[in-house]
Design a protein around this motif. Structure first.
Motif, short mmCIF file in Angstrom:
data_model
loop_
_atom_site.label_atom_id
_atom_site.label_comp_id
_atom_site.label_asym_id
_atom_site.label_seq_id
_atom_site.Cartn_x
_atom_site.Cartn_y
_atom_site.Cartn_z
N ALA A 7 0.84 -1.20 0.00
CA ALA A 7 0.00 0.00 0.00
C ALA A 7 0.87 1.25 0.00
CB ALA A 7 -0.92 0.01 1.22
N THR A 8 0.31 2.32 -0.50
CA THR A 8 1.00 3.61 -0.56
C THR A 8 0.43 4.54 0.52
OG1 THR A 8 -0.62 4.59 -2.06
CG2 THR A 8 1.25 3.38 -3.07
N GLU A 10 -0.89 7.31 -0.01
CA GLU A 10 -2.14 7.83 -0.56
C GLU A 10 -3.29 6.83 -0.34
OE1 GLU A 10 1.30 9.79 -2.16
OE2 GLU A 10 0.79 7.67 -2.33
N GLN A 11 -2.99 5.55 -0.49
CA GLN A 11 -4.01 4.53 -0.23
C GLN A 11 -4.39 4.50 1.24
OE1 GLN A 11 -1.71 1.41 -2.17
NE2 GLN A 11 -3.48 0.95 -3.47
N ALA A 14 -6.72 7.42 1.82
CA ALA A 14 -8.05 7.14 1.26
C ALA A 14 -8.79 6.10 2.10
CB ALA A 14 -7.92 6.65 -0.18
N TRP A 15 -8.08 5.09 2.58
CA TRP A 15 -8.69 4.01 3.34
C TRP A 15 -9.16 4.47 4.71
CZ3 TRP A 15 -8.43 0.61 7.46
CH2 TRP A 15 -9.12 -0.59 7.30
N GLN A 59 -5.93 -5.23 -4.47
CA GLN A 59 -6.75 -4.38 -3.60
C GLN A 59 -6.86 -4.96 -2.20
OE1 GLN A 59 -8.07 -1.28 -4.65
NE2 GLN A 59 -8.11 -1.13 -2.43
N ALA A 62 -3.63 -4.32 -0.33
CA ALA A 62 -3.51 -2.90 0.03
C ALA A 62 -4.43 -2.59 1.21
CB ALA A 62 -3.85 -2.02 -1.17
N ASP A 63 -5.68 -3.04 1.14
CA ASP A 63 -6.62 -2.79 2.23
C ASP A 63 -6.15 -3.43 3.54
OD1 ASP A 63 -8.19 -1.40 0.43
OD2 ASP A 63 -9.73 -2.96 0.28
N CYS A 66 -3.28 -1.40 5.00
CA CYS A 66 -3.78 -0.18 5.64
C CYS A 66 -4.47 -0.49 6.96
CB CYS A 66 -4.73 0.55 4.69
SG CYS A 66 -3.93 1.24 3.23
#
Length: 130
Positions: A7-8, A10-11, A14-15, A59, A62-63, A66
């Motif tokens: 994950a970044t 930015e992610q 957003a999360w 996805q 990434a989720d 986060c």
């Protein structure tokens, strides 16, 4: 060789809907290591660098990453994993006592509940029936 980071910053923003902490890159790297440890038996397509290629898996990782950082922040952990298992944590009016239970995922990792649900929902954790 540098580990995979799922994950970044930015992610993460957003999360969570929140600004990331100053050391977010380090926290995302540590959380990605936790996610990797939980995926010890997972099977999914990867590229030459070992990164997932299926957008659904990308996805989910990434989720989960986060969620792991958010969990560590809520428990007062700095990404080392120590505070998630040991010590008291207070966040505003909420106080949690010593936690001495075992890890919640394969790979001996204290995985965030939301990360666990995300990975299980994507079929990436052991015991998932397709």
């Amino acid at each position: 060789m540098a580990g995979r980071i799922y994950a970044t910053p930015e992610q993460f923003t957003a999360w969570t809907g929140q600004q990331p902490p100053a050391d977010i890159e380090r926290l995302l790297a540590r959380a990605s290591e936790d996610v990797d440890a939980a995926l010890v038996t997972a099977v999914y397509a990867t590229d030459a660098l070992g990164m997932p290629t299926d957008p659904r898996v990308v996805q989910a990782l990434a989720d989960a990453t986060c969620a792991q950082v958010e969990y560590q922040q809520a428990t007062g952990d700095d990404g080392t994993g120590a505070a998630g298992r040991w010590g008291s944590v207070s966040l505003g009016p909420v106080s949690l006592g010593d936690r001495r239970d075992g890890p919640t995922a394969a790979g001996d990792v204290d995985l965030a509940p939301r990360a666990h649900r995300t990975l299980r929902g994507a079929g990436l954790l052991p015991g998932v029936i397709w």
